[in-house]
Design an enzyme around this catalytic site. Structure first.
Site, short mmCIF file in Angstrom:
data_model
loop_
_atom_site.label_atom_id
_atom_site.label_comp_id
_atom_site.label_asym_id
_atom_site.label_seq_id
_atom_site.Cartn_x
_atom_site.Cartn_y
_atom_site.Cartn_z
CD GLU B 124 -2.82 1.38 0.49
OE1 GLU B 124 -3.77 0.46 0.17
OE2 GLU B 124 -2.91 2.27 -0.30
N GLY B 182 14.57 19.32 2.09
CA GLY B 182 14.57 17.79 2.26
C GLY B 182 13.46 17.13 1.37
CD GLU B 185 16.70 10.67 -2.47
OE1 GLU B 185 18.10 10.16 -2.53
OE2 GLU B 185 15.70 10.00 -2.55
CG ASP B 196 8.88 8.43 -7.30
OD1 ASP B 196 9.34 7.52 -6.60
OD2 ASP B 196 7.88 9.04 -7.01
CE LYS B 200 5.52 7.41 -5.51
NZ LYS B 200 6.03 8.67 -5.22
N GLY B 298 6.90 11.16 3.05
CA GLY B 298 6.91 11.64 4.50
C GLY B 298 6.98 10.33 5.27
#
Lengths: 401, 401
Positions: B124, B182, B185, B196, B200, B298
């Site tokens: 998940e 932050g 990267e 990325d 997904k 996060g």
């Protein structure tokens, strides 16, 4: 194979039959077995329906047929729907429903009965139509302490408010248009008075906080008091007026729940949920805020949620979903009037009313009919009322912060 | 009681330990049993951690301990994470992960292995951070034929684009600020190049359409080509530029999948998903459109999703979740270049470029540097390219209709 019976061949019931038939391949794949519609209970005749061979008029036929494992209750209300649901559970069948009134009123009792009989009572379609919300709260957010829920839970009132905001039509005209389009019923009171939203926030609060919140304990204000003047002043404040159901949990576990119109800043995603759509925000201590958005009503979206529950019930024929909450208690509640918010006020008063507040944001002073509109600093309803005592207040809505 | 081992004590792994500890009461209630953290695997030492007693350095300790039923893989990448996941499954343990790269690359193989061993492989947290999306698609929308998915799947690029749109800062400055905060990267390429988001959308497409979509088959364009000029012209067209992953299923079952910047009308809810947030839209034949919104990354939001999977795996220790898809095949794919859209074009060309189209919406003609910007009628990439042959095209982005 799993046999299903549908109770009530109305909008949602016929939608369930349609989805089961149209998407049978997909459904069989996801359930890993065939889901077969065996009965449809309705007092009416449907000689032209392609499902006419399934129709029965006597609930006892379904109740006594041990090959029926899942009963779909789409009758609505708390009369026969309540009776049939109990009898189905007692007969060892899982029950799936879209009936928000029944879940909000008797959810605790029916879930306990289902637990005793080791069957499932599922109600994903009772809130948010087809929007996944019950299962996400009970499963996906299971790692969270949920602290707050709020959302646009009624599509009819959101449609009316959207018409007022976007097209400047009056509440009455917008309501008539909603009725013409089939979004509102001939007797629209359950929608416009907030009753429907109240039932839904009760279900969400019960599920999230583990204790049944009964509708009669929830202060409920609809949208009949929202005028075009309010819509205009809200716009001046960079806000839209939306009817929200809201439930908050204090650190000590007490829960407050209410339904009322709110001013929402236009930058908030929820302010952009327009027309008949619903948007529900859940705040948890790990997840932060998540929002679920989609069609909150309608034949096929609601049927989609019902059928998802049928699939789930078919997979859990021997196990139970962990979906339970405790009964309510007076000490578990706290009065939503004590929740502090900024307030939007429209009053028949000059600057005197504004002077009662330390930091009011003035939207209009001494307008037509001596009307004054402003937004207060944060305070409870009790403090607000004491400050405005003696003034003729026309509208007082919370601002969502 | 269920024993858990966490592999990798980084941001997500330590978040999982924290949520398991902080919300243990809630978690025990939802799992109907205690979830106990037994091991944390990491090569590093954490002498000051309150979890230091759980730390081990040798995976074999976990692998051989039959009292560990659930392994949480938060190492990331496709090296040891892949190896340990296989070994854990082969040792009869369920595996829960936030590792999108591994699921996108080896999901089919690992799910098959899990099926053979009758354990669960849950992920998940691999898409949308804490936003419930995998379970809603696989369960709540199980009654639907899903036809399309699209969404803002990467918070870093959405933060950068939001800074460009709201504050007029350049891509480079926005990226530096994202790194300082932050959100990005030191080597930001996996985010800004769209890699990325690609992983997904592959996971979502595989799950929704039942066939593994591998990242290398997905045309992927990041946001490095988006300029402030594009942002300005988009605004003139009433749109915002967002990086979308998108997957479409044709009626014949073939699937197209790609990642690229899009112009989205400001009235669209997705255009209002700002900053590091994610928004994912799913379109089904019964549900219509639903959207899921929240923090896409996060420590705690992601940990929230991981722990929800731990709870789910603990409840399904003897049964399996129906979460599987077939391997991919070349004939199941179709080229996203054939998908017709309107296109936003910025070119070093005068009105000649505009004249190539029947119904272009002109945003700027012969601006500074002879720049021309316009939106075309609907067409495929191939037709677009043929019309613009010979012109110096600076930007060409799809318009989401």
């Amino acid at each position: 194979m799993v046999n299903v019976a549908i109770l009530g061949f109305g909008v949602v019931g016929s939608g369930v039959a349609e989805v089961l038939s149209t998407n049978s391949e997909q459904i069989t794949r996801n359930a890993a077995q065939e889901i077969s519609l065996k009965y449809i209970l309705d007092v009416r005749d449907f000689p032209d329906s392609r499902f006419k061979d399934c129709l029965v008029k006597d609930f006892a036929v379904i109740e006594k047929d041990s090959s029926v494992q899942i009963v779909v209750e789409t009758i609505g209300g708390v009369g026969v729907a309540y009776d049939f649901t109990k009898r189905a559970i007692l007969a060892g069948k899982s029950v799936v429903t879209s009936n928000k009134e029944l879940v909000a009123k008797h959810g605790y009792e029916l879930l306990e009965l289902a637990r005793e009989r080791n069957v499932n009572y599922l109600f994903e379609a009772s809130v948010g139509g087809g929007i996944p919300i019950i299962r996400p709260i009970s499963q996906c957010l299971a790692a969270n302490e949920i602290s707050e829920l709020y959302g646009i839970l009624n599509g009819t009132t959101n449609y009316i408010l959207t018409q007022m905001i976007q097209n400047g039509v009056s509440f009455e005209s917008a309501l008539r248009e909603a009725q013409r389009k089939g979004y509102a019923e001939a007797n629209p009171s359950a929608d416009v008075d907030g009753t429907d939203a109240c039932r839904k926030i009760c279900i969400l609060a019960s599920l999230s906080f583990g204790r049944h919140v009964y509708p009669e304990s929830v202060p409920t204000e609809g949208i009949t008091g929202v005028t075009l003047a309010d819509v205009g002043f809200a716009e001046r404040a960079g806000c839209k007026i939306k009817l929200l159901g809201r439930a908050i949990r204090l650190d000590d576990g007490r829960v407050a729940c209410y339904v009322a119109p709110h001013l929402i800043n236009e930058a908030n995603l929820l302010a952009n949920v327009e027309g008949v759509f619903n948007g529900i925000v859940v705040r948890g201590n790990a997840i932060g805020e998540v929002m679920f958005y989609g069609a909150g009503a309608g034949k096929l979206p609601t049927a989609s949620a019902v059928v998802a529950d049928i699939i789930d019930a078919s997979k859990h024929s021997k196990t139970r979903k962990y979906l339970n909450w405790m009964d309510s208690s007076a000490e578990a509640q706290f009065d939503p009037a004590t929740i502090e918010n900024r307030w939007y006020i429209r009053a028949e008063a000059g600057s005197e009313a504004i002077k009662m507040f330390d930091a009011a944001e003035v939207l209009s002073c001494n307008g037509s009919g001596n009307e004054t509109a402003f937004i207060t600093e944060k305070m409870s309803k009790a403090v607000l009322d004491s400050k405005l005592k003696g003034f003729k207040v026309l509208s007082a809505f919370r601002v969502l912060d």
